[in-house]
Design an enzyme around this catalytic site. Structure first.
Site, PDB file in Angstrom:
ATOM      1  N   SER A 192       0.839  -1.195   0.000  1.00  0.00           N
ATOM      2  CA  SER A 192       0.000   0.000   0.000  1.00  0.00           C
ATOM      3  C   SER A 192       0.881   1.254   0.000  1.00  0.00           C
ATOM      4  CB  SER A 192      -0.960  -0.049   1.191  1.00  0.00           C
ATOM      5  OG  SER A 192      -1.941   0.939   1.078  1.00  0.00           O
ATOM      6  N   HIS A 198      -4.218  -0.581  -4.076  1.00  0.00           N
ATOM      7  CA  HIS A 198      -5.658  -0.852  -3.871  1.00  0.00           C
ATOM      8  C   HIS A 198      -6.382  -0.568  -5.183  1.00  0.00           C
ATOM      9  CE1 HIS A 198      -5.278  -1.210   0.490  1.00  0.00           C
ATOM     10  NE2 HIS A 198      -4.569  -0.104   0.490  1.00  0.00           N
ATOM     11  N   GLU A 232      -5.454  -5.663  -5.035  1.00  0.00           N
ATOM     12  CA  GLU A 232      -5.320  -6.216  -3.690  1.00  0.00           C
ATOM     13  C   GLU A 232      -4.696  -7.609  -3.758  1.00  0.00           C
ATOM     14  OE1 GLU A 232      -7.722  -4.361  -4.577  1.00  0.00           O
ATOM     15  OE2 GLU A 232      -7.945  -2.845  -3.025  1.00  0.00           O
TER      16      GLU A 232
END
Length: 296
Positions: free
Chosen positions: A149, A191, A218
């Site tokens: 992330s 994401h 993801e």
């Protein structure tokens, strides 16, 4: 510039590592271990210098809940057999410049940057002795930088730090700044699939078509070594190549107006596909055009 000796593993976020906080973890071991078996954390251990004996430092600087995030990753790595996993929570620039933190960076075989806020990551670590140590190790040693992330988004020379998903193809809707600088001429968004961020990547690329846009879904990552990127994990990697853009209205529209782009190239990667950053070519591992082995 010489190719780095080290390896880069960037992950799209929402890592389904199976929560060790759950009381039924052992009962649901197959479901919770699906992620390990698909392999991103396992890949990190396998590619590291000393395998299960490697020193792994989990950097939680980006997170607002560093204790929880750090302990989850520590348990996950230890569950996979890693023996030397530590949590490194650097709160400010003074700590990032300290002898103690530099010594820990020097002793590490792997650094794992967790999710959170990538601007927090770069503003605290950017230009510090800790940052310089990691960059030098990545260039010169058998060393792994891994990030999920925010930790993935911050790995590139330029990074997206803000921008709505739905409005991202309106001029000025994304904000970029310098990242930690481990890899040049790419920009990474995370994401990617669930949050519908493809417009953000389109805008980042049309702003400078030399930049390769990388969108990580993801539970999906890229293993980057010797200028080759290999997809790992269970989802998709989207690549946006702007080199062949023919036309755009970018400089003729006002802030907030929609952007037009002619001839933007998009590739989609899944597990084990690889993309050569030097030749700019994608190889699909499981191509339908590969020769089918004949039964003997």
């Amino acid at each position: 510039m010489m190719k780095p000796v080290g390896k880069l593993i960037v992950i799209g976020g929402a890592v389904n590592k199976g929560s060790f906080a759950e009381t039924d973890f052992d009962q649901n071991i197959e479901k919770n271990l699906n992620f390990f078996e698909r392999g991103i954390l396992r890949k990190i251990i396998n590619e590291s210098k000393h395998k299960e004996d490697s020193v792994i430092e989990i950097i939680t600087t980006a997170s607002q809940i560093p204790q929880i995030v750090g302990s989850e990753y520590k348990k996950a790595f230890e569950f996979l057999g890693a023996k030397n996993v530590n949590i490194l929570d650097i709160h400010n620039r003074e700590e990032a410049n300290s002898d103690a933190m530099v010594a820990r960076a020097n002793a590490a075989d792997v650094v794992m940057f967790t999710g959170g806020d990538q601007l927090r990551l770069t503003s605290i670590l950017g230009g510090t002795r800790f940052h310089d140590t990691i960059l030098l190790k990545y260039q010169e040693q058998d060393f792994i930088y891994s990030g999920t992330s925010a930790g993935a988004a911050a790995a590139s020379e330029n990074m997206i730090y803000q921008g709505s998903s739905s409005e991202a193809l309106l001029k000025g809707e994304i904000k970029t700044t310098q990242g930690l600088g481990l890899i040049d001429n790419v920009i990474i968004d995370t994401h990617f699939v669930q949050r519908g961020r493809i417009g953000r990547l389109f805008q980042a690329v049309v702003n400078n078509p030399r930049t390769l846009g990388i969108g990580l879904g993801e539970d999906t990552g890229l293993f980057i070594h010797n200028d080759v990127m290999t997809a790992v994990g269970s989802g998709l990697v989207i690549l946006v190549d702007g080199r062949f853009i023919k036309d755009t209205n970018l400089t003729n529209i006002n802030l907030g107006e929609p952007i037009s782009i002619d001839n933007l190239t998009v590739h989609v990667m899944s597990m084990n596909d690889h993309y050569d950053l030097t030749t700019k070519t994608l190889t699909i591992e499981n191509s339908q055009f590969n020769p089918i082995p004949q039964d003997r």
